[in-house]
Design an enzyme around this catalytic site. Structure first.
Site, PDB file in Angstrom:
ATOM      1  N   GLY A 297       0.799  -1.216   0.000  1.00  6.65           N
ATOM      2  CA  GLY A 297       0.000   0.000   0.000  1.00  6.65           C
ATOM      3  C   GLY A 297       0.830   1.263   0.000  1.00  6.65           C
ATOM      4  O   GLY A 297       1.887   1.355  -0.642  1.00  6.65           O
ATOM      5  N   SER A 298       0.367   2.257   0.756  1.00  5.40           N
ATOM      6  CA  SER A 298       0.971   3.595   0.703  1.00  5.40           C
ATOM      7  C   SER A 298       2.398   3.662   1.222  1.00  5.40           C
ATOM      8  O   SER A 298       3.063   4.691   1.058  1.00  5.40           O
ATOM      9  CB  SER A 298       0.096   4.581   1.491  1.00  5.40           C
ATOM     10  OG  SER A 298      -1.162   4.720   0.866  1.00  5.40           O
ATOM     11  N   THR A 299       2.894   2.584   1.856  1.00  5.91           N
ATOM     12  CA  THR A 299       4.295   2.603   2.294  1.00  5.91           C
ATOM     13  C   THR A 299       5.243   2.631   1.104  1.00  5.91           C
ATOM     14  O   THR A 299       6.445   2.887   1.270  1.00  5.91           O
ATOM     15  CB  THR A 299       4.612   1.377   3.173  1.00  5.91           C
ATOM     16  OG1 THR A 299       4.300   0.178   2.454  1.00  5.91           O
ATOM     17  CG2 THR A 299       3.803   1.414   4.465  1.00  5.91           C
ATOM     18  N   MET A 300       4.735   2.406  -0.106  1.00  7.68           N
ATOM     19  CA  MET A 300       5.566   2.483  -1.316  1.00  7.68           C
ATOM     20  C   MET A 300       5.695   3.908  -1.842  1.00  7.68           C
ATOM     21  O   MET A 300       6.559   4.184  -2.689  1.00  7.68           O
ATOM     22  CB  MET A 300       4.980   1.600  -2.425  1.00  7.68           C
ATOM     23  CG  MET A 300       5.069   0.107  -2.179  1.00  7.68           C
ATOM     24  SD  MET A 300       6.781  -0.530  -2.158  1.00  7.68           S
ATOM     25  CE  MET A 300       7.107  -0.595  -0.386  1.00  7.68           C
ATOM     26  N   LYS A 301       4.863   4.827  -1.372  1.00  8.53           N
ATOM     27  CA  LYS A 301       4.869   6.177  -1.924  1.00  8.53           C
ATOM     28  C   LYS A 301       6.199   6.907  -1.738  1.00  8.53           C
ATOM     29  O   LYS A 301       6.643   7.616  -2.656  1.00  8.53           O
ATOM     30  CB  LYS A 301       3.707   6.980  -1.335  1.00  8.53           C
ATOM     31  CG  LYS A 301       2.356   6.508  -1.859  1.00  8.53           C
ATOM     32  CD  LYS A 301       1.190   7.167  -1.163  1.00  8.53           C
ATOM     33  CE  LYS A 301      -0.145   6.625  -1.715  1.00  8.53           C
ATOM     34  NZ  LYS A 301      -1.310   7.125  -0.965  1.00  8.53           N
TER      35      LYS A 301
END
EC number: 3.4.16.4
Length: 571
Positions: A297-301
Site C-alpha cells: 500500500g501507501s508505504t511504497m509512496k
C-alpha cells in the site's frame, strides 16, 4: 596252584596295570594338549567370545551448539536427560518390579506387558524418552534385566514463545525442525562418538575401557537479535493484536548501520517447550515476518517520490495538481480521500495522495518506479538463509499497462514481506545505501550498495517526517524526544470476489531518529476487526511504543527535546 600258573597270573595283573597306566597317560596327554590348544591356538577366539558377553560399544552423545542473542543471553540450550529402553528378549515378564517400572514411565502394567508381547521378537523398544536423570536413576535402581538407561540431551528454550518463530525447535532426536535450528542444522549438530565399555549381566556399565571414536561438539551460534528488544516488541505486538482483535501480526526492527535484525516477532505464537497443542494450530509455526506476503500500500509512496526525484524531472518543490481528488486512467478511477488541490512532493507523502503519485509514475519512464523497487530488494529473497523466506512479487509492466503502473506506485499489484519492507526503507536511513539484512551477529558491518543519491535519500526522509507531525497520517507514531519519519499504509485484503470492503492490513514503516538514524522498523497487523483499522490508528502507535523503548534501551541520544504534545500545540 603251580609255580607256572602263579607266574602267568602275576604277568596278567602286571599287563593290566600297565594298560591302565598307559590309558591314564593318554588321558593326561589329551588334557594337556587341549589346554595347550586353548591357551595358544584358540586363545583369540575364546577372548572374543568372552568379550562379546561383557564388552559393548556405547554411544557418546554430542552436545548441540547453543543459540544466543547478540549479548550472549541463551535462546536455545541443551540439557542432559535420560532415555529408557528395553530388550524384550531379555525382559522377565514375571519380574516383581514391573508395577514400579510402569509407574515410572507413566504407563500401566497391562499396557507395558502388551508392548513387550507385541515386540517380543525384537531387541529394542523405547520405554520413555527425555526423562530427568533423577527419574532414570530410580529405574536403574530396580536392576531389571533387559531394561537399560542411556544419556542424551533435550533442547530447552529460555525465551519460550517470545523468540520461537526465529529460533525454531528440534525433534525429540535433536534434529532441527523449524527456524534457525533447521537453517543451521549442520553448524549446530554435533557428531556422536563411540566408546568401549564393560557391562554386567544386568546391562549396567561397570567399566569404561577406551574411546573408539571421539565425539565432536556442535558449534554455538550468536544471533543478531537483542533479547531485551525482542521481549518489548513481543509484549506490545501481542497486546495490539488482542486490543484490535486482529488475525495475526508481525514486526521487524533493523539496525541501520549493519542491517542486523534486532527484533523479529509474530502473533500468534507458541511455546516450543510444550508443543502438545501444535497439532491443531499449525499456523502458529510460521515466521510471518519472512514467509507471509501482503500488498504494502501507501508505504511504497516514498520510494515512488524517490524515483521522481532521481528522474531529474522533479525537485522537492515541484507542485502536482491533484484536483478534483481523483484521476481517470484507461477507464479506471483512482481517488484520494478528498480533494487536496496542489501539493508539492512532500505534501503528497504527508497526505498520502494516490492521485499525486499516479501522475508522477505515469510521467516517468515505464520502468522508473519498478527499478527503484527492485534496487531496494523487493521481488527478491532477502538471503538470510531462513527456511521458507519469500521473495514476494514485483511484476514487469509494459508502457501500455498504465493502470498497473499507477497502482504499483502506491503499493498495489505487488507483494512484500515485513522483512523486505524494512530492508527497502534502509536507504532512507543510510543516505541511499541498501544493506543485506542478517539474522546473525556480524563482526563488522558489510559495505552497502548505493541505490539512490544521498541528497535524494535525505530529502525523502525529511518529507516522511511530516507524516508523524500535525496534519500527517501517522501522528501517533511520534516519540517524545525523537524525530520520527515514516509512512502509514492501509490495504484492502483480497477475498474470493476481489478486494474485500471490510478486511484490511494495517502497516507502518519508519525510521528514527531522523537526525542520526539508528533504527528502521516495520509493523504489519492483519485484519484488525475493532473500530480502528487504519495504519495510522493500529500500526503507528505500536511503532511508537516499541521504537521509543528500543531507542532508550540502546542509549540513543534524543534529537528533539520538546515533548510531542508541545510541538503539536505550537504548530
Amino acid at each position: 596252584m603251580s609255580d607256572e600258573q602263579d607266574f602267568q597270573a602275576r604277568a596278567a595283573r602286571g599287563w593290566r596295570l600297565w594298560l591302565v597306566f598307559l590309558l591314564l597317560l593318554l588321558i593326561a596327554a589329551a588334557v594337556a594338549g587341549k589346554m595347550l590348544s586353548l591357551n595358544v591356538q584358540e586363545q583369540a577366539f575364546l577372548k572374543q567370545q568372552g568379550d562379546a558377553r561383557v564388552l559393548r560399544t556405547a554411544v557418546i552423545p554430542a552436545h548441540r551448539g547453543m543459540i544466543s542473542d547478540r549479548n550472549g543471553l541463551p535462546l536455545s540450550v541443551s540439557a542432559p536427560v535420560s532415555t529408557v529402553w528395553m530388550n524384550p528378549k531379555e525382559f522377565d515378564l514375571h519380574n516383581a518390579s514391573i508395577n514400579k517400572l510402569a509407574t515410572l514411565i507413566d504407563s500401566t502394567k497391562s499396557d507395558l506387558l502388551k508392548r513387550v508381547a507385541q515386540f517380543r521378537d525384537k531387541q529394542f523398544i523405547y520405554l520413555k524418552r527425555q526423562m530427568t536423570p533423577a527419574q532414570a536413576e530410580q529405574i536403574e535402581d530396580l536392576h531389571m534385566p533387559g531394561v537399560y538407561v542411556d544419556r542424551e540431551y533435550k533442547r530447552f528454550y529460555p525465551a519460550a514463545e517470545v523468540a520461537t518463530h526465529l529460533v525454531g525447535f528440534t525433534s525429540v532426536d535433536g534434529v532441527g525442525q523449524e527456524g534457525i535450528e533447521l537453517a543451521f542444522e549442520d553448524w549446530l549438530q554435533g557428531v556422536p562418538g563411540k566408546k568401549l565399555v564393560m557391562r554386567d549381566l544386568l546391562g549396567r556399565t561397570v567399566k569404561h575401557i577406551r574411546e573408539l571414536e571421539p565425539m565432536v561438539q556442535g558449534k554455538d551460534l550468536q544471533l543478531s537479535i537483542d533479547l531485551r528488544l525482542q521481549y518489548l516488541a513481543y509484549r506490545e505486538l501481542k497486546a495490539a493484536v488482542q486490543a484490535h482483535k486482529a488475525d495475526s501480526a508481525a514486526m521487524v526492527v533493523l539496525d541501520v548501520h549493519t542491517g542486523e535484525v534486532l527484533a523479529m516477532v509474530n502473533q500468534p505464537s507458541y511455546n516450543p517447550n510444550d508443543r502438545s497443542n501444535l497439532g491443531s494450530d499449525m499456523k502458529s509455526l510460521r515466521n510471518r515476518a519472512v514467509t507471509d506476503t501482503f500488498e504494502p500500500g501507501s508505504t511504497m509512496k516514498p520510494l515512488t517520490i524517490a524515483a521522481a526525484l532521481m528522474s531529474g524531472k522533479y525537485t522537492p518543490d515541484s507542485v502536482i495538481d491533484t484536483s478534483p481528488g481523483y484521476i481517470r486512467v484507461k477507464g479506471n478511477t483512482i481517488r484520494d480521500h478528498r480533494n487536496y488541490g496542489e501539493l508539492d512532493l512532500g505534501r503528497i507523502i504527508t497526505k498520502s495522495s494516490n492521485v499525486g503519485v499516479t501522475k508522477l509514475a505515469l510521467s516517468m519512464h515505464g520502468d522508473a518506479v519498478r527499478n527503484v523497487f527492485q534496487n531496494v530488494g523487493l521481488g527478491q529473497v532477502p538471503g538470510t538463509g531462513f527456511p521458507g523466506e519469500q521473495p514476494g512479487v514485483l511484476p514487469y509492466l509494459s508502457e501500455r499497462q498504465k493502470v498497473e503502473r499507477a497502482t504499483m506506485a502506491y503499493g498495489y499489484g505487488l507483494s512484500v514481506t515485513p522483512l523486505q519492507l524494512a530492508q527497502a526503507y534502509l536507504p532512507f536511513a543510510t543516505g541511499g545505501l541498501v544493506r543485506h539484512v542478517s539474522l546473525l551477529k556480524l563482526d563488522r558491518p558489510e559495505p552497502g550498495t548505493r541505490v539512490m543519491p544521498e541528497k535524494v535519500a535525505r530529502e525523502v526522509l525529511e518529507m516522511m517526517e511530516t507524516v508523524t507531525q500535525a496534519g500527517g497520517t501517522g501522528r501517533r507514531a511520534a516519540i517524545d524526544g525523537y524525530r520520527v519519519a515514516g509512512k502509514t499504509g492501509t490495504v484492502h485484503k483480497v477475498g474470493t470476489g476481489g478486494y474485500a470492503d471490510d478486511q484490511y492490513v494495517s502497516i507502518f514503516a519508519g525510521v528514527a531518529p531522523v537526525d542520526n538514524p539508528e533504527i528502521v522498523a516495520v509493523v504489519m497487523v492483519d485484519n484488525p476487526k475493532g473500530q480502528e483499522y487504519y495504519g495510522g490508528e493500529v500500526a503507528a502507535p505500536l511503532f511508537s511504543r516499541v521504537v521509543g523503548g528500543a531507542l532508550r534501551m540502546l542509549n540513543v541520544a534524543p534529537d528533539n527535546w520538546q515533548p510531542v504534545h508541545t510541538q503539536m500545540v505550537m504548530k
